[in-house]
Design a protein around this motif. Structure first.
Motif, PDB file in Angstrom:
ATOM      1  N   ILE A 124      38.541  42.754  45.574  1.00 58.54           N
ATOM      2  CA  ILE A 124      37.146  43.335  45.963  1.00 58.54           C
ATOM      3  C   ILE A 124      36.218  42.210  46.695  1.00 58.54           C
ATOM      4  O   ILE A 124      35.413  42.413  47.517  1.00 58.54           O
ATOM      5  N   SER A 125      36.308  40.852  46.182  1.00 52.59           N
ATOM      6  CA  SER A 125      35.554  39.925  46.935  1.00 52.59           C
ATOM      7  C   SER A 125      35.911  39.588  48.383  1.00 52.59           C
ATOM      8  O   SER A 125      35.090  39.043  49.063  1.00 52.59           O
ATOM      9  N   ARG A 177      38.970  46.943  34.390  1.00 50.85           N
ATOM     10  CA  ARG A 177      39.755  45.648  34.142  1.00 50.85           C
ATOM     11  C   ARG A 177      40.189  45.387  32.814  1.00 50.85           C
ATOM     12  O   ARG A 177      39.839  46.085  31.619  1.00 50.85           O
ATOM     13  N   ASN A 187      43.639  40.856  36.588  1.00 46.42           N
ATOM     14  CA  ASN A 187      42.334  40.895  36.679  1.00 46.42           C
ATOM     15  C   ASN A 187      41.721  40.025  37.779  1.00 46.42           C
ATOM     16  O   ASN A 187      40.882  40.375  38.445  1.00 46.42           O
ATOM     17  N   ALA A 188      42.731  38.781  37.898  1.00 47.14           N
ATOM     18  CA  ALA A 188      42.237  37.858  39.085  1.00 47.14           C
ATOM     19  C   ALA A 188      42.406  38.588  40.575  1.00 47.14           C
ATOM     20  O   ALA A 188      41.629  38.341  41.291  1.00 47.14           O
ATOM     21  N   ALA A 196      36.314  47.570  38.973  1.00 49.64           N
ATOM     22  CA  ALA A 196      35.519  46.758  38.250  1.00 49.64           C
ATOM     23  C   ALA A 196      35.650  47.482  36.807  1.00 49.64           C
ATOM     24  O   ALA A 196      35.706  46.446  35.908  1.00 49.64           O
ATOM     25  N   ILE A 221      42.219  41.890  41.086  1.00 50.00           N
ATOM     26  CA  ILE A 221      41.300  42.806  41.208  1.00 50.00           C
ATOM     27  C   ILE A 221      40.058  41.935  41.955  1.00 50.00           C
ATOM     28  O   ILE A 221      39.366  42.481  42.716  1.00 50.00           O
ATOM     29  N   GLU A 222      39.478  41.024  41.039  1.00 44.36           N
ATOM     30  CA  GLU A 222      38.520  40.151  41.666  1.00 44.36           C
ATOM     31  C   GLU A 222      38.773  39.466  43.024  1.00 44.36           C
ATOM     32  O   GLU A 222      37.543  39.880  43.882  1.00 44.36           O
ATOM     33  N   ALA A 223      39.824  38.926  43.115  1.00 47.83           N
ATOM     34  CA  ALA A 223      39.918  38.766  44.598  1.00 47.83           C
ATOM     35  C   ALA A 223      40.100  39.703  45.573  1.00 47.83           C
ATOM     36  O   ALA A 223      39.516  39.646  46.929  1.00 47.83           O
TER      37      ALA A 223
END
Length: 540
Positions: A93-94, A66, A86-87, A63, A89-91
């Motif tokens: 982790i979520s 990024r 970045n997308a 996080a 990474i977000e996907a």
């Protein structure tokens, strides 16, 4: 599971008698030792805590790593690559909570089988898995031990089922198991090579609970080593692997009562030895090619379930069919299987973090970073060319204007006016060239190029002639001013080009540094997870 709900194979006197006569057989020793297995486990709380801390650290570091595209236009290729990374990474982790929930059925299965050593019976659908499992069930029952058959639902719950169906086609649509006595479980899978993806996915979901692997391969096509690729995940967990060549028999013609008939017989010792040596060699080569520990491979052996049953599972039939050798190999397999079992909960979590968490990042984020770095390299290689093209465009836009500007300001001898007009024209031309050649960058974040301020000591010069002793002005000479301004324009254009190149290079360096930091986060956590794995598997 109760007596009413499970399929129990009660001991029969006919089967129990041979077991008594063969009290010193490998089968007798194996069954007795299996029942006497002392189960225990290491204190895994520190290892599990380290794994939890590792995941928390990875999430926090990702996080914080990024990538920034502040110095780039949103529609530029590099900015799009940054947004993709970045997308990802977000996907990733979520998605971790969902992935963790998907692991719970396998953990529940492992807990339900906690009081047994679990052997995964692996092989193609025609490898004879169900036949071998049923034979071993019959032999345990012959020794007076309780035998329970079960199958798994999609949530890992155990359901009673009847005896395994045997056939030449795939008969197992769900993972099945047999509990042999109190301390041994065989898991018969639908096969990772199943024609239906649902079967393969179900198998992969639950193989974590196995403590060792029996790799069954038919003697008609023995040692199809590509199958080991499907087992690579299990072998990376340091689970022992026992290759078993099944259907080690052949048809022969014989004359009975004057008629030729086909009879099935055991393969010769030479044939079996040759196949076992061949499977061992190719399996070792395949494991080495996969980067796996060759020491996990146990010596292959051959069996014929059909021939073991040919004489009502007599000691002689069992021995000639290879079952004594199988039981001896299973006895040797118990110790390394117990070593894995003692750390299994941590291994299950470790595998999840390695193959699911890091695996997703490798599959999704690594390519995104590689594509970003490739785009950065291409952009850096284009900077000099873009700067040169920008300089040429500005020069071509301004040079033709200079004579007209000089003519327009000559009557008033207004050299300062020429300079002001040139400065405005240069700024306008620079803006157009910047947008044409550096459109991906937000140039000017550190200010525009230095203003065009040519030296004021050179201006228009009067053309003076002497007429009858009187000096008279007959015009204006802009030659020196024109030459001076041309030099100043060239210098300014070169400086503006360097300014644009440096701003672009600074932007790329910032993004490269961000990408390197993100890569370092991945590498550091890969290394720290290896340390946890090595510590977990280190001898006590």
């Amino acid at each position: 599971m109760t007596a009413e709900t499970m399929d129990r194979s009660a001991p029969s006197p006919a089967l129990h008698a041979p077991a008594t006569r063969a009290a010193l057989s490998e089968e007798h020793h194996f069954i007795a030792e299996a029942e006497a297995i002392a189960l225990g486990s290491d204190d895994l709380r520190p290892a599990l805590a380290r794994l939890d801390d590792w995941l928390s650290s990875l999430g926090a570091r990702l996080a914080g790593a990024r990538l920034s595209s502040a110095a780039l236009r949103e529609d530029s290729e590099i900015a799009r690559r940054i947004a993709t990374a970045n997308a990802v990474i977000e996907a990733c982790i979520s998605d971790w909570p969902r992935q963790r929930d998907a692991l719970r059925p396998a953990e529940a299965l492992a807990r339900s089988l906690d009081q047994a050593v679990v052997l995964l019976v692996f092989g193609k659908f025609n490898a004879g898995k169900s036949s071998l499992c049923n034979l071993m069930a019959d032999r345990f029952a012959a020794h007076g031990l309780e035998v329970n058959s079960f199958q798994l639902d999609a949530d890992g719950r155990l359901e009673p089922c009847a005896r395994f169906t045997e056939g030449a086609t795939e008969t197992t649509s769900r993972i099945q198991g047999i509990r042999l006595g109190q301390r041994l479980v065989l898991l018969d899978t639908p096969g990772l090579h199943s024609a239906t993806g649902e079967h393969a996915a179900l198998t992969r979901r639950f193989v974590d609970c196995a403590d060792a692997v029996l790799w069954l391969t038919s003697s008609s096509t023995p040692g199809q080593v590509q199958e080991l690729e499907e087992l690579a995940g299990e072998l990376r967990r340091a689970k022992p692997l026992l290759p078993v060549i099944t259907r080690s028999d052949r048809y022969e013609e014989d004359e009975i009562d004057g008629a030729l008939v086909k009879l099935i017989r055991n393969k010769t010792t030479a044939d079996r030895s040759g196949q076992e040596a061949d499977v061992a060699e190719r399996a070792r080569d395949k494991l080495a090619a996969l980067g796996l520990d060759v020491a996990l491979l146990r010596p292959p052996l051959s069996v014929s379930v059909h021939m073991a049953r040919a004489e009502e599972e007599s000691p002689a039939a069992m021995a000639s069919a290879g079952m004594d050798r199988l039981y001896a190999a299973l006895r040797a397999l118990v110790s390394p299987a117990l070593a894995y079992r003692s750390r299994k909960p941590a291994e299950v979590r470790l595998r999840h973090l390695d193959e699911t968490v890091l695996g997703s990042l490798h599959v999704l984020l690594r390519p995104a970073l590689e594509q970003l770095n490739a785009a950065l390299d291409d952009a850096a290689a284009q900077l000099d060319l873009r700067g040169t093209q920008m300089q040429d465009d500005v020069w071509r836009a301004i040079a033709p204007l200079l004579p007209d500007l000089l003519d327009a300001h000559a009557p008033e001898r207004d050299a300062a006016g020429v300079r002001r007009s040139l400065s405005q024209a240069l700024q306008s031309a620079w803006g157009e060239a910047r947008d044409a050649h550096f459109r991906d960058y937000r140039l000017g974040r550190d200010g525009q190029p230095a203003p065009f301020e040519p030296a004021p000591d050179i201006g228009f010069e009067e053309i003076v002639i002497e007429v009858e002793g009187t000096r008279q002005s007959v015009g204006v000479d802009a030659t020196r001013l024109h030459a001076a301004l041309e030099r100043e324009i060239e210098n300014w254009v070169a400086g503006a080009g360097s300014h644009a190149r440096e701003e672009g290079a600074a932007c790329l360096r910032d993004v490269m540094a961000d990408a390197a930091r993100l890569d370092a986060v991945l590498r550091a956590h890969e290394a720290s997870l290896r340390d946890i794995r090595n510590d977990l598997r280190a001898p006590a």
